[in-house]
Design an enzyme around this catalytic site. Structure first.
Site, PDB file in Angstrom:
ATOM      1  N   TRP A 188      65.361 141.540  59.595  1.00  0.00           N
ATOM      2  CA  TRP A 188      65.314 142.996  59.801  1.00  0.00           C
ATOM      3  C   TRP A 188      66.417 143.729  59.061  1.00  0.00           C
ATOM      4  CZ3 TRP A 188      64.285 143.613  65.804  1.00  0.00           C
ATOM      5  CH2 TRP A 188      62.965 143.233  66.058  1.00  0.00           C
ATOM      6  N   GLY A 232      62.828 143.363  48.053  1.00  0.00           N
ATOM      7  CA  GLY A 232      62.738 144.799  48.294  1.00  0.00           C
ATOM      8  C   GLY A 232      62.165 145.585  47.126  1.00  0.00           C
ATOM      9  N   SER A 247      59.613 140.217  48.748  1.00  0.00           N
ATOM     10  CA  SER A 247      58.376 141.005  48.755  1.00  0.00           C
ATOM     11  C   SER A 247      57.158 140.232  49.270  1.00  0.00           C
ATOM     12  CB  SER A 247      58.104 141.588  47.363  1.00  0.00           C
ATOM     13  OG  SER A 247      59.157 142.461  46.984  1.00  0.00           O
ATOM     14  N   GLY A 290      61.404 140.423  54.605  1.00  0.00           N
ATOM     15  CA  GLY A 290      62.217 141.593  54.913  1.00  0.00           C
ATOM     16  C   GLY A 290      61.350 142.745  55.387  1.00  0.00           C
ATOM     17  N   GLY A 291      61.047 143.664  54.482  1.00  0.00           N
ATOM     18  CA  GLY A 291      60.328 144.890  54.828  1.00  0.00           C
ATOM     19  C   GLY A 291      59.074 144.675  55.680  1.00  0.00           C
TER      20      GLY A 291
HETATM   21  P1  PGA Z   1      61.780 141.817  51.264  1.00  0.00           P
HETATM   22  O1  PGA Z   1      63.181 141.144  51.685  1.00  0.00           O
HETATM   23  O2  PGA Z   1      60.691 141.012  51.918  1.00  0.00           O
HETATM   24  O3  PGA Z   1      61.859 143.211  51.778  1.00  0.00           O
HETATM   25  O4  PGA Z   1      61.690 141.725  49.781  1.00  0.00           O
HETATM   26  C1  PGA Z   1      63.333 139.753  51.777  1.00  0.00           C
HETATM   27  C2  PGA Z   1      64.734 139.407  52.177  1.00  0.00           C
HETATM   28  O5  PGA Z   1      65.671 140.080  51.729  1.00  0.00           O
HETATM   29  O6  PGA Z   1      64.971 138.448  52.943  1.00  0.00           O
END
Ligand code: PGA
Length: 252
Positions: free
Chosen positions: A11, A174, A213, A234-235
């Site tokens: 998160w 990201g 991503s 992440g996102g």
């Molecule tokens: P993301 O981040 O899925 O938003 O690219 C992954 C992470 O930083 O662990």
């Protein structure tokens, strides 16, 4: 060798305690009973206890996003592995590229943190990955070799199977621009090779997650690669349904 996939939601610096609780409730409602995929949430420190309580008994793990290697001491702003355990965590992310870039996290520091996590009973997730510059310069394998070897240098061989490695190319984090399955698999293969050097056949038990991503739309293809054993998300982990969709892709 079959490795149980792990899908972990990072998160980062998102969600208050109230928002974390709402997420945990939503996740609980959507959880199936199969358990073929391990799910973990990495909330900010302030929400670890809330999420751990709300998900108690569900099988979902709660991981910290960082911790200090020392048991205690004069380290303002830091928290220890034991404090994470006390808050209800079962694992910890170590060496995320944002910490390497923003907080000067070094391979030397990680070499102390990984065994400290294991000693506290936490599952360490050692994050590694090259920048766009390093990839363009053809040094990706050298960067990954160094990060894996140094980060794991003080882990007893008998404990290496408990470690998780996350390959996260910095250019894919990201950005919406995930690595292709072929690029990710190539890097995971290199990492597995390096792990084999360290611990022989035990390397087949070590889970290597892909991060950068990952979303419901691309998860199945990435996770079908032979050396991709889960995802660090992440996102797309901020919404329970999206994280569950990725976990479902890991199960199939
Ligand atoms: P993301 O981040 O899925 O938003 O690219 C992954 C992470 O930083 O662990």
């Amino acid at each position: 060798m079959s490795r149980r996939p792990l899908v972990a939601g990072n998160w980062k610096m998102f969600k208050t305690r109230g928002e974390s609780l709402a997420f945990a409730d939503g996740l609980r409602r959507g959880l199936g009973s199969s358990g073929s995929v391990e799910i973990a949430i990495c909330p900010p420190f302030t929400a670890i206890d809330v999420v751990a309580s709300a998900l108690a008994g569900s099988g979902v793990g709660v991981f910290g996003q960082n911790a200090h290697a020392d048991e205690n001491g004069a380290h303002t702003g830091e928290i220890s592995m034991a404090m994470l355990v006390d808050a209800g965590a079962t694992g910890v992310l170590l060496g995320h590229s944002e910490r390497r870039a923003d907080d000067n996290e070094t391979d030397q520091a990680l070499a102390r943190k990984v065994p400290a996590a294991l000693a506290a009973g936490l599952t360490p997730v050692l994050c590694v990955g090259e920048s766009e510059f390093e990839r363009d310069a053809g040094t990706t394998k050298a960067v990954l070799d160094r990060q894996v070897l140094e980060g794991l240098s003080a882990v007893p061989v008998a404990d290496l199977s408990k470690v998780v490695v996350a390959y996260e190319p910095i250019w894919a984090i990201g950005t919406g621009k995930s690595a292709t399955p072929a690029i990710a698999q190539e890097a995971h293969g290199w990492i597995r090779e390096q792990l084999r050097e360290l611990c022989g056949d035990t390397a087949e038990q070590i889970r290597i997650l892909y991060g950068g991503s990952v979303k419901p739309e691309n998860a199945a293809e990435l996770l079908s690669q032979p050396d991709i054993d889960g995802a660090l998300v992440g996102g797309a982990s901020l919404d329970p349904d999206s994280l569950l969709a990725i976990a479902a892709a890991a199960a199939s």
